[in-house]
Design a protein around this motif. Structure first.
Motif, PDB file in Angstrom:
ATOM      1  N   LEU A  24       2.460 -10.508 -13.436  1.00 37.93           N
ATOM      2  CA  LEU A  24       1.673 -10.212 -12.236  1.00 37.93           C
ATOM      3  C   LEU A  24       1.215  -8.754 -12.211  1.00 37.93           C
ATOM      4  CD1 LEU A  24       3.813 -12.200  -9.628  1.00 37.93           C
ATOM      5  CD2 LEU A  24       1.878 -12.984 -11.016  1.00 37.93           C
ATOM      6  N   VAL A  25       1.166  -8.132 -13.385  1.00 41.48           N
ATOM      7  CA  VAL A  25       0.753  -6.733 -13.521  1.00 41.48           C
ATOM      8  C   VAL A  25      -0.266  -6.635 -14.655  1.00 41.48           C
ATOM      9  CG1 VAL A  25       1.550  -4.353 -13.717  1.00 41.48           C
ATOM     10  CG2 VAL A  25       3.132  -6.127 -12.920  1.00 41.48           C
ATOM     11  N   PRO A  26      -1.532  -6.351 -14.345  1.00 43.90           N
ATOM     12  CA  PRO A  26      -2.570  -6.350 -15.378  1.00 43.90           C
ATOM     13  C   PRO A  26      -2.260  -5.497 -16.600  1.00 43.90           C
ATOM     14  CG  PRO A  26      -3.578  -6.296 -13.216  1.00 43.90           C
ATOM     15  CD  PRO A  26      -2.094  -6.155 -12.993  1.00 43.90           C
ATOM     16  N   SER A  27      -1.820  -4.264 -16.403  1.00 39.65           N
ATOM     17  CA  SER A  27      -1.560  -3.391 -17.552  1.00 39.65           C
ATOM     18  C   SER A  27      -0.404  -3.909 -18.392  1.00 39.65           C
ATOM     19  CB  SER A  27      -1.275  -1.959 -17.089  1.00 39.65           C
ATOM     20  OG  SER A  27      -0.145  -1.915 -16.238  1.00 39.65           O
ATOM     21  N   LYS A  46      -5.664 -12.732 -11.517  1.00 41.87           N
ATOM     22  CA  LYS A  46      -7.118 -12.688 -11.716  1.00 41.87           C
ATOM     23  C   LYS A  46      -7.588 -11.298 -12.138  1.00 41.87           C
ATOM     24  CE  LYS A  46      -7.951 -11.960  -6.746  1.00 41.87           C
ATOM     25  NZ  LYS A  46      -8.604 -12.503  -5.527  1.00 41.87           N
ATOM     26  N   PHE A  47      -6.705 -10.296 -11.998  1.00 42.07           N
ATOM     27  CA  PHE A  47      -7.055  -8.932 -12.391  1.00 42.07           C
ATOM     28  C   PHE A  47      -6.592  -8.598 -13.807  1.00 42.07           C
ATOM     29  CE2 PHE A  47      -6.394  -8.695  -7.688  1.00 42.07           C
ATOM     30  CZ  PHE A  47      -7.728  -8.543  -7.347  1.00 42.07           C
ATOM     31  N   THR A  57      -7.505 -18.848 -21.150  1.00 41.74           N
ATOM     32  CA  THR A  57      -6.449 -19.565 -21.867  1.00 41.74           C
ATOM     33  C   THR A  57      -5.135 -19.623 -21.102  1.00 41.74           C
ATOM     34  OG1 THR A  57      -5.765 -17.565 -23.071  1.00 41.74           O
ATOM     35  CG2 THR A  57      -7.460 -18.959 -24.104  1.00 41.74           C
ATOM     36  N   LYS A  58      -4.997 -18.825 -20.048  1.00 45.23           N
ATOM     37  CA  LYS A  58      -3.758 -18.789 -19.274  1.00 45.23           C
ATOM     38  C   LYS A  58      -4.028 -19.207 -17.821  1.00 45.23           C
ATOM     39  CE  LYS A  58      -1.842 -17.096 -22.944  1.00 45.23           C
ATOM     40  NZ  LYS A  58      -0.952 -17.936 -23.789  1.00 45.23           N
ATOM     41  N   LYS A  59      -3.001 -19.662 -17.147  1.00 47.16           N
ATOM     42  CA  LYS A  59      -3.126 -20.098 -15.758  1.00 47.16           C
ATOM     43  C   LYS A  59      -3.234 -18.888 -14.829  1.00 47.16           C
ATOM     44  CE  LYS A  59      -2.977 -23.521 -12.704  1.00 47.16           C
ATOM     45  NZ  LYS A  59      -3.941 -24.634 -12.714  1.00 47.16           N
ATOM     46  N   ILE A  60      -4.277 -18.872 -13.994  1.00 48.27           N
ATOM     47  CA  ILE A  60      -4.438 -17.798 -13.005  1.00 48.27           C
ATOM     48  C   ILE A  60      -3.626 -18.182 -11.776  1.00 48.27           C
ATOM     49  CG2 ILE A  60      -6.051 -16.431 -11.641  1.00 48.27           C
ATOM     50  CD1 ILE A  60      -6.433 -16.123 -14.655  1.00 48.27           C
ATOM     51  N   VAL A  61      -2.704 -17.305 -11.369  1.00 49.58           N
ATOM     52  CA  VAL A  61      -1.793 -17.649 -10.269  1.00 49.58           C
ATOM     53  C   VAL A  61      -2.052 -16.833  -9.002  1.00 49.58           C
ATOM     54  CG1 VAL A  61       0.004 -18.410 -11.856  1.00 49.58           C
ATOM     55  CG2 VAL A  61      -0.020 -16.010 -11.090  1.00 49.58           C
ATOM     56  N   GLY A  62      -3.168 -16.082  -8.967  1.00 49.98           N
ATOM     57  CA  GLY A  62      -3.492 -15.297  -7.778  1.00 49.98           C
ATOM     58  C   GLY A  62      -3.785 -13.855  -8.128  1.00 49.98           C
ATOM     59  N   GLY A  63      -3.560 -12.954  -7.144  1.00 52.39           N
ATOM     60  CA  GLY A  63      -3.782 -11.538  -7.368  1.00 52.39           C
ATOM     61  C   GLY A  63      -2.475 -10.804  -7.580  1.00 52.39           C
ATOM     62  N   THR A  64      -2.487  -9.506  -7.317  1.00 56.09           N
ATOM     63  CA  THR A  64      -1.261  -8.728  -7.471  1.00 56.09           C
ATOM     64  C   THR A  64      -0.488  -8.615  -6.155  1.00 56.09           C
ATOM     65  OG1 THR A  64      -2.531  -6.688  -7.114  1.00 56.09           O
ATOM     66  CG2 THR A  64      -2.147  -7.356  -9.398  1.00 56.09           C
ATOM     67  N   LYS A  65      -1.168  -8.866  -5.039  1.00 56.57           N
ATOM     68  CA  LYS A  65      -0.515  -8.793  -3.723  1.00 56.57           C
ATOM     69  C   LYS A  65      -0.255 -10.172  -3.119  1.00 56.57           C
ATOM     70  CE  LYS A  65      -1.094  -4.301  -3.904  1.00 56.57           C
ATOM     71  NZ  LYS A  65       0.031  -3.446  -4.342  1.00 56.57           N
ATOM     72  N   CYS A  82       6.932  -8.060 -12.630  1.00 60.39           N
ATOM     73  CA  CYS A  82       6.311  -7.397 -11.479  1.00 60.39           C
ATOM     74  C   CYS A  82       6.427  -5.880 -11.630  1.00 60.39           C
ATOM     75  CB  CYS A  82       6.986  -7.830 -10.172  1.00 60.39           C
ATOM     76  SG  CYS A  82       6.577  -9.508  -9.637  1.00 60.39           S
ATOM     77  N   ASN A  83       5.780  -5.164 -10.734  1.00 59.52           N
ATOM     78  CA  ASN A  83       5.820  -3.709 -10.738  1.00 59.52           C
ATOM     79  C   ASN A  83       6.016  -3.214  -9.312  1.00 59.52           C
ATOM     80  OD1 ASN A  83       3.840  -1.075 -10.345  1.00 59.52           O
ATOM     81  ND2 ASN A  83       5.052  -0.954 -12.213  1.00 59.52           N
ATOM     82  N   LYS A  84       6.822  -2.191  -9.150  1.00 55.93           N
ATOM     83  CA  LYS A  84       7.163  -1.681  -7.823  1.00 55.93           C
ATOM     84  C   LYS A  84       5.938  -1.270  -7.031  1.00 55.93           C
ATOM     85  CE  LYS A  84      10.062   1.756  -5.478  1.00 55.93           C
ATOM     86  NZ  LYS A  84      10.999   2.892  -5.639  1.00 55.93           N
ATOM     87  N   GLU A  85       4.926  -0.748  -7.706  1.00 57.79           N
ATOM     88  CA  GLU A  85       3.724  -0.267  -7.031  1.00 57.79           C
ATOM     89  C   GLU A  85       2.667  -1.351  -6.876  1.00 57.79           C
ATOM     90  OE1 GLU A  85       0.508   2.828  -8.555  1.00 57.79           O
ATOM     91  OE2 GLU A  85       2.266   3.857  -7.735  1.00 57.79           O
ATOM     92  N   GLU A  86       2.508  -2.170  -7.893  1.00 59.83           N
ATOM     93  CA  GLU A  86       1.446  -3.183  -7.897  1.00 59.83           C
ATOM     94  C   GLU A  86       1.758  -4.360  -6.977  1.00 59.83           C
ATOM     95  OE1 GLU A  86      -1.483  -3.564  -9.537  1.00 59.83           O
ATOM     96  OE2 GLU A  86      -1.491  -1.998 -11.062  1.00 59.83           O
ATOM     97  N   ASN A  87       3.016  -4.751  -6.910  1.00 56.96           N
ATOM     98  CA  ASN A  87       3.402  -5.952  -6.164  1.00 56.96           C
ATOM     99  C   ASN A  87       4.275  -5.578  -4.971  1.00 56.96           C
ATOM    100  OD1 ASN A  87       3.969  -6.749  -9.472  1.00 56.96           O
ATOM    101  ND2 ASN A  87       2.245  -7.670  -8.411  1.00 56.96           N
ATOM    102  N   THR A  88       4.428  -6.502  -4.044  1.00 61.83           N
ATOM    103  CA  THR A  88       5.183  -6.208  -2.827  1.00 61.83           C
ATOM    104  C   THR A  88       6.632  -6.675  -2.947  1.00 61.83           C
ATOM    105  OG1 THR A  88       4.708  -8.325  -1.742  1.00 61.83           O
ATOM    106  CG2 THR A  88       3.065  -6.558  -1.500  1.00 61.83           C
ATOM    107  N   GLN A  89       7.498  -6.039  -2.162  1.00 56.10           N
ATOM    108  CA  GLN A  89       8.907  -6.421  -2.153  1.00 56.10           C
ATOM    109  C   GLN A  89       9.084  -7.863  -1.682  1.00 56.10           C
ATOM    110  OE1 GLN A  89      11.480  -3.708  -0.038  1.00 56.10           O
ATOM    111  NE2 GLN A  89      13.255  -5.059  -0.182  1.00 56.10           N
ATOM    112  N   GLY A  90       8.275  -8.248  -0.691  1.00 54.53           N
ATOM    113  CA  GLY A  90       8.336  -9.616  -0.196  1.00 54.53           C
ATOM    114  C   GLY A  90       8.011 -10.640  -1.275  1.00 54.53           C
TER     115      GLY A  90
END
Length: 265
Positions: A24-27, A46-47, A57-65, A82-90
């Motif tokens: 869930l982290v593009p980089s 999607k990012f 070729t891969k399943k898109i599961v949404g965005g980063t948030k 996941c990434n502490k900055e890119e994604n939410t704690q929730g």
């Protein structure tokens, strides 16, 4: 059975090497690919645009948030990145109901090296990780020689419009600004603060206004209003946001981009 600690201190136990990865982290999707794990990646955001063919070729599961938890669950992942900055704690907490969630926290070159090493260990790609870290260390040493004779410039790095938001201290962007001999005008503010252009002190001179291509796609005309707030001496230039904010293997390309940037200023 093996235990590993991620970059926010969570301990993860695996009976075998994780094979099915949702990133869930593009980089870090790009890093996983560069480590030779394309076959293991089953879900991305999607990012996640590098390499581009993964979007088909891969399943898109949404965005980063915001993600589709049901889609992720159906992929039966062994691990979610996941990434502490890119994604939410929730998000992380809800995803932990599906499988282990590995959270990275990259705010410096040192933590980027550690992230690559961690991935090498977790996914049994130690040799590949070491090669990437060696290449990155060489490129970083070479860039430091290049930048040694470049004068320090005072800059403001804009990431968003309406409201205007900038990169402050405690961010990976700020670390890369320092590396480039760019003194951050907003270093006294933390993370990504909103700012009011009308409250900018014109007497506090600024050399460059860096307008990022992401997450807000600034255009040349956006610079006119901002320049007026900082005085006539400031120059607004468009910069590639991926090069200033992406972690992992992208930094090899970023260091070459920075050389080009300095030569064009």
């Amino acid at each position: 059975m093996k235990q590993f600690k991620d970059q926010i201190g969570n301990i993860h136990t695996f009976n075998s090497t994780p094979k099915r990865i949702v990133s869930l982290v593009p980089s870090q999707t790009e890093l996983l690919y560069d480590l030779g794990l394309e076959e293991n990646i089953v879900g991305i955001t999607k990012f996640c645009v590098h390499p581009f063919h993964l979007k088909s070729t891969k399943k898109i599961v949404g965005g980063t948030k915001n993600v589709h938890y049901d889609r992720i669950k159906l992929l039966e992942p062994d691990i979610i990145i996941c990434n502490k900055e890119e994604n939410t704690q929730g998000m992380v907490e809800e995803l932990q109901e599906i499988c282990p969630v590995w959270v990275t926290n990259v705010a410096s070159f040192e933590s980027n090296f550690q992230m690559i090493t961690d991935f090498g260990q977790v996914f049994d790609k130690r040799t590949e990780a070491r090669k990437w870290n060696d290449k990155l260390a060489f490129a970083l040493s070479d860039f430091k020689k290049f930048i040694n004779n470049i004068p320090v410039r005072k800059v403001a790095y804009f990431i968003w419009k309406n409201p205007y938001m900038v990169a402050g201290s405690g961010t990976f962007i700020d670390e890369l600004l320092k590396l480039n001999h760019f003194q951050n005008y907003f270093v006294s503010l933390e993370r990504y603060p909103e700012i009011d252009l009308e409250k900018i002190d014109e007497e506090n001179e600024l050399d460059l206004i860096l307008l990022s291509s992401e997450p807000f796609p600034f255009k040349t005309e956006d610079g006119y209003e901002i320049v007026k707030s900082f005085g006539d001496n400031a120059q607004a230039i468009l910069v590639d946001g991926e090069m200033f904010s992406w972690h992992g293997s992208r930094l090899i390309k970023a260091l070459e981009y920075f050389k080009f940037l300095h030569k064009s200023i």
